[in-house]
Design a protein around this motif. Sequence first.
Motif, PDB file in Angstrom:
ATOM      1  N   LEU A 109      -1.859  10.688   1.782  1.00 33.71           N
ATOM      2  CA  LEU A 109      -2.866   9.744   1.282  1.00 33.71           C
ATOM      3  C   LEU A 109      -2.405   8.307   1.504  1.00 33.71           C
ATOM      4  CD1 LEU A 109      -5.488   9.182  -0.279  1.00 33.71           C
ATOM      5  CD2 LEU A 109      -4.158   9.377  -2.405  1.00 33.71           C
ATOM      6  N   ALA A 110      -1.159   8.006   1.178  1.00 35.32           N
ATOM      7  CA  ALA A 110      -0.657   6.642   1.343  1.00 35.32           C
ATOM      8  C   ALA A 110      -0.649   6.230   2.805  1.00 35.32           C
ATOM      9  CB  ALA A 110       0.746   6.536   0.746  1.00 35.32           C
ATOM     10  N   LEU A 111      -0.300   7.144   3.693  1.00 34.11           N
ATOM     11  CA  LEU A 111      -0.318   6.843   5.127  1.00 34.11           C
ATOM     12  C   LEU A 111      -1.738   6.588   5.614  1.00 34.11           C
ATOM     13  CD1 LEU A 111       0.995   6.600   7.918  1.00 34.11           C
ATOM     14  CD2 LEU A 111       0.974   9.109   8.062  1.00 34.11           C
ATOM     15  N   ALA A 112      -2.678   7.402   5.153  1.00 32.75           N
ATOM     16  CA  ALA A 112      -4.073   7.212   5.554  1.00 32.75           C
ATOM     17  C   ALA A 112      -4.605   5.864   5.083  1.00 32.75           C
ATOM     18  CB  ALA A 112      -4.936   8.348   4.991  1.00 32.75           C
ATOM     19  N   LYS A 113      -4.286   5.474   3.849  1.00 32.81           N
ATOM     20  CA  LYS A 113      -4.768   4.188   3.325  1.00 32.81           C
ATOM     21  C   LYS A 113      -4.102   3.015   4.044  1.00 32.81           C
ATOM     22  CE  LYS A 113      -7.545   6.248   0.701  1.00 32.81           C
ATOM     23  NZ  LYS A 113      -9.005   6.254   1.014  1.00 32.81           N
ATOM     24  N   LEU A 114      -2.848   3.180   4.429  1.00 32.61           N
ATOM     25  CA  LEU A 114      -2.187   2.139   5.222  1.00 32.61           C
ATOM     26  C   LEU A 114      -2.936   1.914   6.529  1.00 32.61           C
ATOM     27  CD1 LEU A 114       0.331   0.301   5.782  1.00 32.61           C
ATOM     28  CD2 LEU A 114       1.351   2.328   6.865  1.00 32.61           C
ATOM     29  N   ARG A 115      -3.294   2.988   7.210  1.00 30.63           N
ATOM     30  CA  ARG A 115      -4.030   2.860   8.478  1.00 30.63           C
ATOM     31  C   ARG A 115      -5.392   2.199   8.253  1.00 30.63           C
ATOM     32  NH1 ARG A 115      -2.145   8.861  10.251  1.00 30.63           N
ATOM     33  NH2 ARG A 115      -0.405   8.238  11.612  1.00 30.63           N
ATOM     34  N   GLU A 116      -6.049   2.546   7.145  1.00 29.23           N
ATOM     35  CA  GLU A 116      -7.360   1.947   6.865  1.00 29.23           C
ATOM     36  C   GLU A 116      -7.224   0.451   6.585  1.00 29.23           C
ATOM     37  OE1 GLU A 116      -9.980   4.128   4.160  1.00 29.23           O
ATOM     38  OE2 GLU A 116      -8.757   5.911   4.504  1.00 29.23           O
ATOM     39  N   PHE A 117      -6.201   0.056   5.849  1.00 31.18           N
ATOM     40  CA  PHE A 117      -5.997  -1.370   5.588  1.00 31.18           C
ATOM     41  C   PHE A 117      -5.597  -2.114   6.858  1.00 31.18           C
ATOM     42  CE2 PHE A 117      -6.037  -0.658   0.977  1.00 31.18           C
ATOM     43  CZ  PHE A 117      -6.663  -1.827   0.555  1.00 31.18           C
ATOM     44  N   ILE A 133       0.865  -1.186   0.000  1.00 27.91           N
ATOM     45  CA  ILE A 133       0.000   0.000   0.000  1.00 27.91           C
ATOM     46  C   ILE A 133       0.901   1.235   0.000  1.00 27.91           C
ATOM     47  CG2 ILE A 133      -1.809   1.213   1.271  1.00 27.91           C
ATOM     48  CD1 ILE A 133      -2.114  -1.652   2.677  1.00 27.91           C
ATOM     49  N   SER A 134       1.071   1.905  -1.140  1.00 31.12           N
ATOM     50  CA  SER A 134       0.208   1.787  -2.298  1.00 31.12           C
ATOM     51  C   SER A 134       0.992   2.119  -3.554  1.00 31.12           C
ATOM     52  CB  SER A 134      -0.950   2.776  -2.184  1.00 31.12           C
ATOM     53  OG  SER A 134      -0.404   4.111  -2.138  1.00 31.12           O
ATOM     54  N   ASN A 135       0.296   2.110  -4.676  1.00 32.40           N
ATOM     55  CA  ASN A 135       0.857   2.533  -5.949  1.00 32.40           C
ATOM     56  C   ASN A 135       0.689   4.055  -6.087  1.00 32.40           C
ATOM     57  OD1 ASN A 135       1.802   2.450  -8.692  1.00 32.40           O
ATOM     58  ND2 ASN A 135       0.955   0.394  -8.896  1.00 32.40           N
ATOM     59  N   THR A 136       0.882   4.568  -7.292  1.00 33.68           N
ATOM     60  CA  THR A 136       0.716   6.004  -7.538  1.00 33.68           C
ATOM     61  C   THR A 136      -0.760   6.383  -7.516  1.00 33.68           C
ATOM     62  OG1 THR A 136       0.675   5.615  -9.919  1.00 33.68           O
ATOM     63  CG2 THR A 136       2.816   6.094  -8.914  1.00 33.68           C
ATOM     64  N   THR A 137      -1.018   7.688  -7.409  1.00 31.93           N
ATOM     65  CA  THR A 137      -2.395   8.174  -7.321  1.00 31.93           C
ATOM     66  C   THR A 137      -2.789   8.964  -8.564  1.00 31.93           C
ATOM     67  OG1 THR A 137      -3.960   9.511  -6.024  1.00 31.93           O
ATOM     68  CG2 THR A 137      -1.673  10.278  -6.083  1.00 31.93           C
ATOM     69  N   ILE A 138      -4.058   8.840  -8.935  1.00 26.16           N
ATOM     70  CA  ILE A 138      -4.588   9.668 -10.019  1.00 26.16           C
ATOM     71  C   ILE A 138      -5.161  10.970  -9.467  1.00 26.16           C
ATOM     72  CG2 ILE A 138      -5.032   7.767 -11.598  1.00 26.16           C
ATOM     73  CD1 ILE A 138      -7.955   7.798 -10.689  1.00 26.16           C
TER      74      ILE A 138
END
Length: 347
Positions: A268-276, A239-244
């Motif tokens: 954004l990547a940190l937030a998605k890591l916490r969500e996962f 988590i994660s790849n690049t963002t659009i």
Amino acid sequence: MIYPLLRPLIFRLDAERAHLLSLSALEMAPKRKAPAFDPKLAIEVAGLRFPSPVGLAAGYDKDARVPDAMLGLGFGFVEVGTLTPRPQAGNPQPRLFRLVEDRAVINRMGFNNGGQDAAFARLAGRRRQGIVGVNVGANKDAEDRIADYATGVRMMAPVADYLTINISSPNTPGLRALQEAAALDELLAGVMEARGEAGPPNGSHVPPIFLKVAPDLDASDISAIARVVIDRKVDALIISNTTISRPPLSSKFADEQGGLSGEPLRPLALAKLREFRHATGGQVPLIAAGGIGSAPDAYARIRAGASLVQLYSALVYEGPGLAKRIARGLLPFMERDGFKTLAEAVG
């Protein structure tokens, strides 16, 4: 020490040309052994013992030309690819842009690579040392993308310490649709079957399967992916790849199409890591990528639940010694917080 002096000269070159020149330079450079890391940094993930949690993300060494050279620069592991079954040229140039003011990169490369046969030959010919993962994808014109991933798994399993299933690039039309729950379940079923068909190359090692997902997912997407990943016994999530998405940017290249990486991706990547981490309940090891450019960045991801971290875009701005500096820089944070091993700090 020397990279800040060279960087202005390098930045006069087109970004993709500079990238290719760096690969050629590493191929010609004297081979160096991987450095010894402090034992406190070692961590086991998916049955593999990583000497340092700081790895090289896929995308830099697409064709497995210099994995050992990158290990010699101080990466605890290296991921090559993305590799597709057949060679493909990728998208038209220019397709790689430095956003210097933002310490970012935008790319729309499109899985350009020389194909799995050529990369297999390179990896088979190296002396197996260090951890080298192989990132596989589908050809742009594939009639059956799941079949392409299965082919990649069967082909590359004998030379991979782990295999990453990349369904998160924004530069292959329709690829991210494989993140939808039903499609993902079908894909992972095919991938796991293919790994079983490949069999262990030496009678003992079956490469674990990692899955790389996008940061542009909402809460329901994350919850659904987590359920499928747990059910299909995926060994780790990247988590994660690049963002659009496009946060506020200052560079003249801000409106270029493609995936954005580097410093603006960090929150954004940190937030998605916490969500996962929340969605998986700690049942699946997590690997953090996106916007990591310093030891504090890496340590924040580890405390948020990542067992490993991966770099790429930050190397453009910080130079090839960054992995070693980050690894060393983690130790004071661990000592400050009373952690004797890296595993104690995760999450």
